[in-house]
Motif scaffolding. Structure first.
Motif, PDB file in Angstrom:
ATOM      1  N   ASN B  70       0.811  -1.214   0.000  1.00 25.67           N
ATOM      2  CA  ASN B  70       0.000   0.000   0.000  1.00 25.67           C
ATOM      3  C   ASN B  70       0.850   1.272   0.000  1.00 25.67           C
ATOM      4  OD1 ASN B  70      -2.637  -0.807  -0.194  1.00 25.67           O
ATOM      5  ND2 ASN B  70      -2.873  -1.151   1.996  1.00 25.67           N
ATOM      6  N   ASP B  71       1.970   1.231   0.693  1.00 27.17           N
ATOM      7  CA  ASP B  71       2.795   2.444   0.800  1.00 27.17           C
ATOM      8  C   ASP B  71       3.721   2.608  -0.399  1.00 27.17           C
ATOM      9  OD1 ASP B  71       4.415   0.355   1.290  1.00 27.17           O
ATOM     10  OD2 ASP B  71       5.164   1.021   3.233  1.00 27.17           O
ATOM     11  N   GLY B  72       3.634   1.706  -1.380  1.00 30.05           N
ATOM     12  CA  GLY B  72       4.440   1.852  -2.585  1.00 30.05           C
ATOM     13  C   GLY B  72       5.754   1.112  -2.548  1.00 30.05           C
ATOM     14  N   SER B  73       6.012   0.400  -1.450  1.00 28.33           N
ATOM     15  CA  SER B  73       7.256  -0.362  -1.423  1.00 28.33           C
ATOM     16  C   SER B  73       7.079  -1.679  -2.181  1.00 28.33           C
ATOM     17  CB  SER B  73       7.671  -0.645   0.026  1.00 28.33           C
ATOM     18  OG  SER B  73       6.693  -1.434   0.653  1.00 28.33           O
ATOM     19  N   ILE B  74       8.161  -2.169  -2.728  1.00 29.12           N
ATOM     20  CA  ILE B  74       8.112  -3.371  -3.564  1.00 29.12           C
ATOM     21  C   ILE B  74       8.918  -4.473  -2.894  1.00 29.12           C
ATOM     22  CG2 ILE B  74       8.660  -4.341  -5.830  1.00 29.12           C
ATOM     23  CD1 ILE B  74       8.471  -1.428  -6.883  1.00 29.12           C
ATOM     24  N   GLU B  75       8.296  -5.620  -2.801  1.00 24.91           N
ATOM     25  CA  GLU B  75       8.991  -6.755  -2.215  1.00 24.91           C
ATOM     26  C   GLU B  75       9.010  -7.864  -3.249  1.00 24.91           C
ATOM     27  OE1 GLU B  75       7.850  -7.562   1.934  1.00 24.91           O
ATOM     28  OE2 GLU B  75       8.136  -9.667   1.427  1.00 24.91           O
ATOM     29  N   MET B  76      10.197  -8.391  -3.510  1.00 20.95           N
ATOM     30  CA  MET B  76      10.307  -9.472  -4.483  1.00 20.95           C
ATOM     31  C   MET B  76      10.687 -10.748  -3.780  1.00 20.95           C
ATOM     32  SD  MET B  76      12.120  -7.896  -7.797  1.00 20.95           S
ATOM     33  CE  MET B  76      12.027  -9.500  -8.561  1.00 20.95           C
ATOM     34  N   SER B  77      10.091 -11.850  -4.219  1.00 23.18           N
ATOM     35  CA  SER B  77      10.514 -13.116  -3.644  1.00 23.18           C
ATOM     36  C   SER B  77      10.608 -14.158  -4.744  1.00 23.18           C
ATOM     37  CB  SER B  77       9.544 -13.568  -2.548  1.00 23.18           C
ATOM     38  OG  SER B  77       8.262 -13.734  -3.073  1.00 23.18           O
ATOM     39  N   TYR B  78      11.635 -14.950  -4.651  1.00 23.83           N
ATOM     40  CA  TYR B  78      11.859 -16.035  -5.607  1.00 23.83           C
ATOM     41  C   TYR B  78      12.572 -17.143  -4.862  1.00 23.83           C
ATOM     42  CZ  TYR B  78      13.687 -18.677  -9.536  1.00 23.83           C
ATOM     43  OH  TYR B  78      13.993 -19.680 -10.405  1.00 23.83           O
ATOM     44  N   GLY B  79      11.970 -18.303  -4.893  1.00 17.52           N
ATOM     45  CA  GLY B  79      12.581 -19.447  -4.235  1.00 17.52           C
ATOM     46  C   GLY B  79      12.713 -19.273  -2.733  1.00 17.52           C
ATOM     47  N   GLY B  80      11.756 -18.634  -2.123  1.00 22.28           N
ATOM     48  CA  GLY B  80      11.745 -18.534  -0.664  1.00 22.28           C
ATOM     49  C   GLY B  80      12.388 -17.279  -0.119  1.00 22.28           C
ATOM     50  N   ALA B  81      13.396 -16.767  -0.809  1.00 21.19           N
ATOM     51  CA  ALA B  81      14.076 -15.584  -0.297  1.00 21.19           C
ATOM     52  C   ALA B  81      13.337 -14.328  -0.747  1.00 21.19           C
ATOM     53  CB  ALA B  81      15.514 -15.547  -0.808  1.00 21.19           C
ATOM     54  N   SER B  82      12.992 -13.463   0.169  1.00 16.75           N
ATOM     55  CA  SER B  82      12.310 -12.238  -0.212  1.00 16.75           C
ATOM     56  C   SER B  82      13.146 -11.040   0.210  1.00 16.75           C
ATOM     57  CB  SER B  82      10.915 -12.181   0.411  1.00 16.75           C
ATOM     58  OG  SER B  82      11.022 -11.966   1.798  1.00 16.75           O
ATOM     59  N   ARG B  83      13.084 -10.010  -0.606  1.00 19.05           N
ATOM     60  CA  ARG B  83      13.831  -8.805  -0.292  1.00 19.05           C
ATOM     61  C   ARG B  83      13.053  -7.593  -0.775  1.00 19.05           C
ATOM     62  NH1 ARG B  83      14.946 -12.544  -4.549  1.00 19.05           N
ATOM     63  NH2 ARG B  83      15.456 -11.365  -6.404  1.00 19.05           N
ATOM     64  N   THR B  84      13.212  -6.489  -0.083  1.00 17.21           N
ATOM     65  CA  THR B  84      12.571  -5.246  -0.476  1.00 17.21           C
ATOM     66  C   THR B  84      13.482  -4.520  -1.462  1.00 17.21           C
ATOM     67  OG1 THR B  84      11.572  -5.121   1.708  1.00 17.21           O
ATOM     68  CG2 THR B  84      11.516  -3.132   0.383  1.00 17.21           C
ATOM     69  N   VAL B  85      12.906  -4.109  -2.587  1.00 15.33           N
ATOM     70  CA  VAL B  85      13.728  -3.481  -3.630  1.00 15.33           C
ATOM     71  C   VAL B  85      13.109  -2.158  -4.070  1.00 15.33           C
ATOM     72  CG1 VAL B  85      14.657  -5.655  -4.513  1.00 15.33           C
ATOM     73  CG2 VAL B  85      12.541  -4.745  -5.460  1.00 15.33           C
ATOM     74  N   GLU B  86      13.917  -1.372  -4.759  1.00 13.95           N
ATOM     75  CA  GLU B  86      13.433  -0.136  -5.391  1.00 13.95           C
ATOM     76  C   GLU B  86      12.810  -0.499  -6.744  1.00 13.95           C
ATOM     77  OE1 GLU B  86      13.755   3.212  -4.343  1.00 13.95           O
ATOM     78  OE2 GLU B  86      14.195   2.252  -2.432  1.00 13.95           O
ATOM     79  N   LEU B  87      12.021   0.424  -7.271  1.00 13.50           N
ATOM     80  CA  LEU B  87      11.383   0.178  -8.574  1.00 13.50           C
ATOM     81  C   LEU B  87      12.432  -0.037  -9.665  1.00 13.50           C
ATOM     82  CD1 LEU B  87       8.785   0.074 -10.281  1.00 13.50           C
ATOM     83  CD2 LEU B  87       8.955   2.531 -10.566  1.00 13.50           C
ATOM     84  N   SER B  88      13.530   0.736  -9.590  1.00 13.80           N
ATOM     85  CA  SER B  88      14.554   0.632 -10.630  1.00 13.80           C
ATOM     86  C   SER B  88      15.287  -0.705 -10.558  1.00 13.80           C
ATOM     87  CB  SER B  88      15.549   1.784 -10.500  1.00 13.80           C
ATOM     88  OG  SER B  88      16.083   1.800  -9.186  1.00 13.80           O
ATOM     89  N   ALA B  89      15.177  -1.396  -9.408  1.00 15.46           N
ATOM     90  CA  ALA B  89      15.897  -2.660  -9.262  1.00 15.46           C
ATOM     91  C   ALA B  89      15.060  -3.852  -9.704  1.00 15.46           C
ATOM     92  CB  ALA B  89      16.327  -2.846  -7.808  1.00 15.46           C
ATOM     93  N   VAL B  90      13.809  -3.600 -10.061  1.00 21.66           N
ATOM     94  CA  VAL B  90      12.928  -4.714 -10.423  1.00 21.66           C
ATOM     95  C   VAL B  90      13.452  -5.427 -11.659  1.00 21.66           C
ATOM     96  CG1 VAL B  90      10.625  -5.290 -11.287  1.00 21.66           C
ATOM     97  CG2 VAL B  90      10.852  -3.783  -9.335  1.00 21.66           C
ATOM     98  N   ARG B  91      13.867  -4.631 -12.652  1.00 19.11           N
ATOM     99  CA  ARG B  91      14.309  -5.242 -13.915  1.00 19.11           C
ATOM    100  C   ARG B  91      15.540  -6.141 -13.733  1.00 19.11           C
ATOM    101  NH1 ARG B  91      15.934  -2.351 -19.655  1.00 19.11           N
ATOM    102  NH2 ARG B  91      16.647  -4.273 -20.590  1.00 19.11           N
ATOM    103  N   PRO B  92      16.632  -5.639 -13.116  1.00 19.32           N
ATOM    104  CA  PRO B  92      17.771  -6.547 -12.930  1.00 19.32           C
ATOM    105  C   PRO B  92      17.456  -7.757 -12.055  1.00 19.32           C
ATOM    106  CG  PRO B  92      18.171  -4.400 -11.914  1.00 19.32           C
ATOM    107  CD  PRO B  92      16.977  -4.261 -12.771  1.00 19.32           C
ATOM    108  N   GLU B  93      16.589  -7.563 -11.062  1.00 19.00           N
ATOM    109  CA  GLU B  93      16.258  -8.695 -10.191  1.00 19.00           C
ATOM    110  C   GLU B  93      15.503  -9.778 -10.958  1.00 19.00           C
ATOM    111  OE1 GLU B  93      16.738  -9.360  -6.871  1.00 19.00           O
ATOM    112  OE2 GLU B  93      18.097  -7.661  -6.655  1.00 19.00           O
ATOM    113  N   VAL B  94      14.524  -9.351 -11.772  1.00 22.00           N
ATOM    114  CA  VAL B  94      13.759 -10.329 -12.558  1.00 22.00           C
ATOM    115  C   VAL B  94      14.677 -10.999 -13.565  1.00 22.00           C
ATOM    116  CG1 VAL B  94      11.850 -10.625 -14.198  1.00 22.00           C
ATOM    117  CG2 VAL B  94      11.558  -9.127 -12.242  1.00 22.00           C
ATOM    118  N   GLU B  95      15.576 -10.202 -14.166  1.00 19.41           N
ATOM    119  CA  GLU B  95      16.534 -10.767 -15.116  1.00 19.41           C
ATOM    120  C   GLU B  95      17.378 -11.850 -14.459  1.00 19.41           C
ATOM    121  OE1 GLU B  95      18.728  -7.481 -16.704  1.00 19.41           O
ATOM    122  OE2 GLU B  95      17.415  -7.317 -18.459  1.00 19.41           O
ATOM    123  N   LYS B  96      17.822 -11.562 -13.243  1.00 22.60           N
ATOM    124  CA  LYS B  96      18.665 -12.502 -12.505  1.00 22.60           C
ATOM    125  C   LYS B  96      17.896 -13.795 -12.231  1.00 22.60           C
ATOM    126  CE  LYS B  96      19.874 -11.865  -8.205  1.00 22.60           C
ATOM    127  NZ  LYS B  96      20.071 -10.904  -7.107  1.00 22.60           N
TER     128      LYS B  96
END
Lengths: 138, 141
Positions: B70-96
């Motif tokens: 709700n506050d605009g923060s982004i949390e990514m999780s893949y394979g159990g590990a979750s981390r809070t990321v910036e919007l600009s980091a979404v692309r490299p993280e998904v690529e990885k």
């Protein structure tokens, strides 16, 4: 010799048959390609996206920042969406549905709206976005 | 006499007058030329998990989950590990994440109060990273 002179003189008339043919072909082309796109009727500030592609669509829905849904120049409720989408699809069966969302619209409303559009039988749903090139993105 | 006079008239040529039809055809032509719009709306395709596809169980480890709070923060999780990321980091993280598993599904889960602009930008960045299909879900509804 005398016979050649006896031939009746041709009337000076322009032959309009080829023009008519062309006109009919043009007419048929425009009848077939015309799709009446009904604008949703509200101005929304579309979010930018690099991967935005051109959609051939004639069912447009808009979500305003306050969460109102607009279609065909009138404000509608969530319950009306499946029926309206179904009747729009009856007129244009191959039409995609594009939901034009405002940048500040609540996502919950957009996701619920997508569910309702699906109930209306739409197979392909897209989110409207403003195309930008990759270095100009914000 | 009358009968004879009738026969004396020059016989009219049997021709259909096409002028009114032509007028109509031109009017229709002009109408369709004017009303045709070649403007297409641009947008990004998203898939919404339907009731039917819920039966297909996808292993959670194969899903790249992007949660938008709700506050605009982004949390990514893949394979159990979750981390809070910036919007600009979404692309490299998904690529990885996709580099290790190109068939992984990308799911964007949004909170109902999050701004739709952020949602669209997150989907856009995931698509830029090479995700073919991005699904949209809401965390509570």
């Amino acid at each position: 010799m005398a016979r050649r002179h006896a031939t009746t003189e041709e009337e000076a008339e322009i032959n309009i048959t080829p023009m008519l043919d062309m006109t009919f072909i043009l007419l048929i082309f425009f009848i077939v390609t015309t799709s009446f796109v009904r604008p949703p009727g509200v101005e929304v500030n579309k979010p930018p996206a690099v991967t935005a592609e051109s959609m051939h669509s004639n069912i447009l829905l808009a979500v305003t920042p306050s969460g109102q849904i607009w279609m065909n120049k009138q404000k509608i409720t969530l319950d009306q969406v499946p029926g309206l989408v179904e009747s729009a699809r009856a007129q244009a069966p191959q039409g995609n549905v594009v939901i034009i969302v405002d940048q500040d619209a609540p996502s919950g409303m957009v996701v619920r709206l997508m569910g309702q559009v699906k109930l209306g039988g739409a197979t392909s749903i897209a989110l409207g976005a403003r195309p930008v090139d990759s270095n100009g993105g914000s | 006499m009358a009968r004879r006079r009738r026969f004396e008239k020059k016989p009219e040529e049997a021709e259909i007058n096409i002028t009114p039809m032509l007028d109509m055809v031109f009017i229709m032509l002009i109408f369709f030329i004017v009303s045709t719009s070649f403007i297409h709306e641009s947008g990004i395709n998203v898939t919404r998990p339907s009731k039917g596809s819920q039966n297909k169980v996808v292993k959670e480890s194969k899903i790249v989950l992007i949660q938008i709070k709700n506050d605009g923060s982004i949390e990514m999780s893949y394979g159990g590990a979750s981390r809070t990321v910036e919007l600009s980091a979404v692309r490299p993280e998904v690529e990885k994440d996709l580099a290790g598993n190109p068939d992984a599904q990308v799911v964007v889960a949004v909170s109902p109060g999050a701004h739709a602009g952020l949602m669209v930008e997150a989907i856009d960045r995931a698509k830029q990273a090479g995700a073919k299909k991005v699904s949209l879900a809401s965390t509570q509804s």
